[in-house]
Design a protein around this motif. Structure first.
Motif, PDB file in Angstrom:
ATOM      1  N   GLU A  47       5.431  -3.945   1.193  1.00 30.86           N
ATOM      2  CA  GLU A  47       7.067  -4.109   0.888  1.00 30.86           C
ATOM      3  C   GLU A  47       6.059  -5.410  -0.082  1.00 30.86           C
ATOM      4  O   GLU A  47       6.765  -5.454  -1.066  1.00 30.86           O
ATOM      5  CB  GLU A  47       8.766  -4.720   1.636  1.00 30.86           C
ATOM      6  N   PHE A  48       5.504  -6.145   0.525  1.00 28.25           N
ATOM      7  CA  PHE A  48       5.228  -7.631   0.050  1.00 28.25           C
ATOM      8  C   PHE A  48       3.785  -7.035  -1.221  1.00 28.25           C
ATOM      9  O   PHE A  48       4.143  -7.628  -1.850  1.00 28.25           O
ATOM     10  CB  PHE A  48       4.236  -8.016   0.715  1.00 28.25           C
ATOM     11  N   ASP A  95       7.033  -2.409  12.133  1.00 21.42           N
ATOM     12  CA  ASP A  95       7.797  -3.445  12.268  1.00 21.42           C
ATOM     13  C   ASP A  95       6.830  -4.279  10.532  1.00 21.42           C
ATOM     14  O   ASP A  95       7.067  -4.855   9.517  1.00 21.42           O
ATOM     15  CB  ASP A  95       8.421  -4.918  12.394  1.00 21.42           C
ATOM     16  N   LYS A 114      12.383 -16.484  12.145  1.00 22.96           N
ATOM     17  CA  LYS A 114      11.524 -15.983  11.121  1.00 22.96           C
ATOM     18  C   LYS A 114      11.443 -16.708   9.721  1.00 22.96           C
ATOM     19  O   LYS A 114      12.196 -17.250   9.593  1.00 22.96           O
ATOM     20  CB  LYS A 114      12.056 -15.292  10.188  1.00 22.96           C
ATOM     21  N   MET A 116       6.911  -5.045   6.440  1.00 21.06           N
ATOM     22  CA  MET A 116       7.005  -5.477   5.992  1.00 21.06           C
ATOM     23  C   MET A 116       5.780  -6.111   4.582  1.00 21.06           C
ATOM     24  O   MET A 116       5.677  -6.305   3.624  1.00 21.06           O
ATOM     25  CB  MET A 116       7.769  -6.956   6.922  1.00 21.06           C
ATOM     26  N   PHE A 175       9.307 -13.136   0.249  1.00 24.16           N
ATOM     27  CA  PHE A 175       9.775 -13.196   1.753  1.00 24.16           C
ATOM     28  C   PHE A 175      11.343 -14.072   1.632  1.00 24.16           C
ATOM     29  O   PHE A 175      11.635 -13.170   2.979  1.00 24.16           O
ATOM     30  CB  PHE A 175       9.233 -13.871   2.349  1.00 24.16           C
ATOM     31  N   MET A 209      13.698 -11.536   2.593  1.00 21.65           N
ATOM     32  CA  MET A 209      13.811 -10.550   3.742  1.00 21.65           C
ATOM     33  C   MET A 209      14.007 -11.688   4.870  1.00 21.65           C
ATOM     34  O   MET A 209      14.214 -11.422   6.286  1.00 21.65           O
ATOM     35  CB  MET A 209      11.699 -10.459   4.018  1.00 21.65           C
TER      36      MET A 209
END
Length: 339
Positions: free
Chosen positions: A229-230, A222, A186, A226, A120, A123
């Motif tokens: 990808e995780f 979104d 974030k 995410m 993360f 990101m």
């Protein structure tokens, strides 16, 4: 003269019985010290006739010199003996195998936390760690949890005094961040949480990781991108995610997040109970009431949040079938994991 002969024999016998340097020093003082036996003979010379004193003095000095040489000679012998004994005790057999220093290893929870933080952070997430002792406002009220919600019951929450409690979720941290920081936000918030629950898959103390994103134009797409990808980075390439409708007071809409079984590739196996999917975390779009309660304009900003149990991720990733193993401190179990 008779006394001098007796003294010489006495010194010989004493030297023969000496076993250590300490003992040698004691015998030296006994005979040659200021209060020793030879000094005592010198003091007795005042009782002799004047004409005998010179001759007697020479004899006493002679035995003193003899005694000093006797003790000095034996001291050298004794030191050599003691040195050999020391060498014998401290000698090292270079043919024996060496003693290897065992290296420790990271706990599975730590390995997972480190990996998640790296994923993360890549990101753009920042780390925030909130307090483990929270108050009712941050843990429940600000997260839109009704007063009559079951999670507030004594059976589920460890209350300390008044409105203080051990936090039941790391979600409390997102309120603290939104109150003190303007969007864009974030953050990733890992930490310990506490609930009154204890069985093979639950523990009264466990680790969570909360994620929060708030900005203009944030959508559920979104969140899905995410999470994809995780899932790929934590469970391997080819792993997909799916969202199922759910309910959490602080998100709307809320979803349960599943990943395609990384053991069987989605075909169905014992790990995924034949479904091809495994539940890994909960997520959703941040509820308008939560944003407004933190002073954020819900018409201008939106956001998503997600939370996962670190132990659950560790159990899935490493094939651990009992959560208790993560808390037992068994070295044989822990040394299997290398970071």
């Amino acid at each position: 003269m008779q006394d001098l002969d007796e003294l010489r024999k006495k010194i010989d016998k004493a030297v023969a019985e000496i076993k250590s340097s300490k003992n040698l020093h004691e015998m030296r003082m006994k005979f040659l010290g200021k209060s020793g036996e030879i000094s005592a003979l010198m003091k007795q010379m005042k009782d002799l006739p004047p004409e005998e004193r010179p001759k007697t003095g020479k004899l006493i000095n002679a035995i003193r010199e003899w005694a000093e040489k006797r003790f000095d000679s034996y001291e050298k012998e004794l030191k050599a003996i003691e040195l050999n004994q020391k060498y014998e005790q401290e000698k090292i057999d270079v043919t024996l195998p060496g003693i290897r220093n065992k290296k420790g290893s990271y706990h599975p929870d730590t390995l997972v936390i480190n990996e998640l933080v790296n994923i993360f952070a890549g990101m753009g997430f920042e780390i925030f760690e909130g307090p483990e002792i929270e108050n009712d406002y941050y843990n429940f009220t600000a997260l839109n949890t009704p007063k009559d919600h079951p999670a507030r019951d004594m059976q589920d929450t460890f209350y300390l005094s008044g409105d203080l409690l051990l936090r039941t979720q790391t979600s409390a941290g997102q309120i603290r961040v939104m109150e003190n920081k303007k969007p864009p936000i974030k953050i990733l918030s890992p930490g310990k949480v506490y609930r009154s629950d204890d069985d093979a898959t639950h523990s009264p103390m466990f680790s969570q990781m909360e994620g929060l994103v708030v900005d203009k134009g944030i959508t559920l797409c979104d969140l899905k991108g995410m999470l994809d990808e995780f899932a790929r980075k934590i469970f391997g390439e080819g792993v997909k995610t799916r969202l199922r409708p759910s309910y959490f007071p602080f998100t709307e809409p809320s979803v349960e997040v599943d990943v395609s079984c990384f053991e069987c590739g989605g075909k169905g196996c014992r790990l995924c109970k034949g479904t091809g999917w495994i539940e890994v975390l909960g997520a959703g779009m941040v509820n308008r009431r939560v944003l407004e309660g933190c002073g954020i304009d819900a018409d201008e900003y939106t956001g998503f949040a997600f939370g996962m149990g670190i132990e659950r991720i560790a159990m899935l990733k490493y094939g651990i079938n009992n959560m208790k193993l993560l808390f037992d401190g068994d070295v044989k179990f822990l040394k299997q994991f290398k970071g």
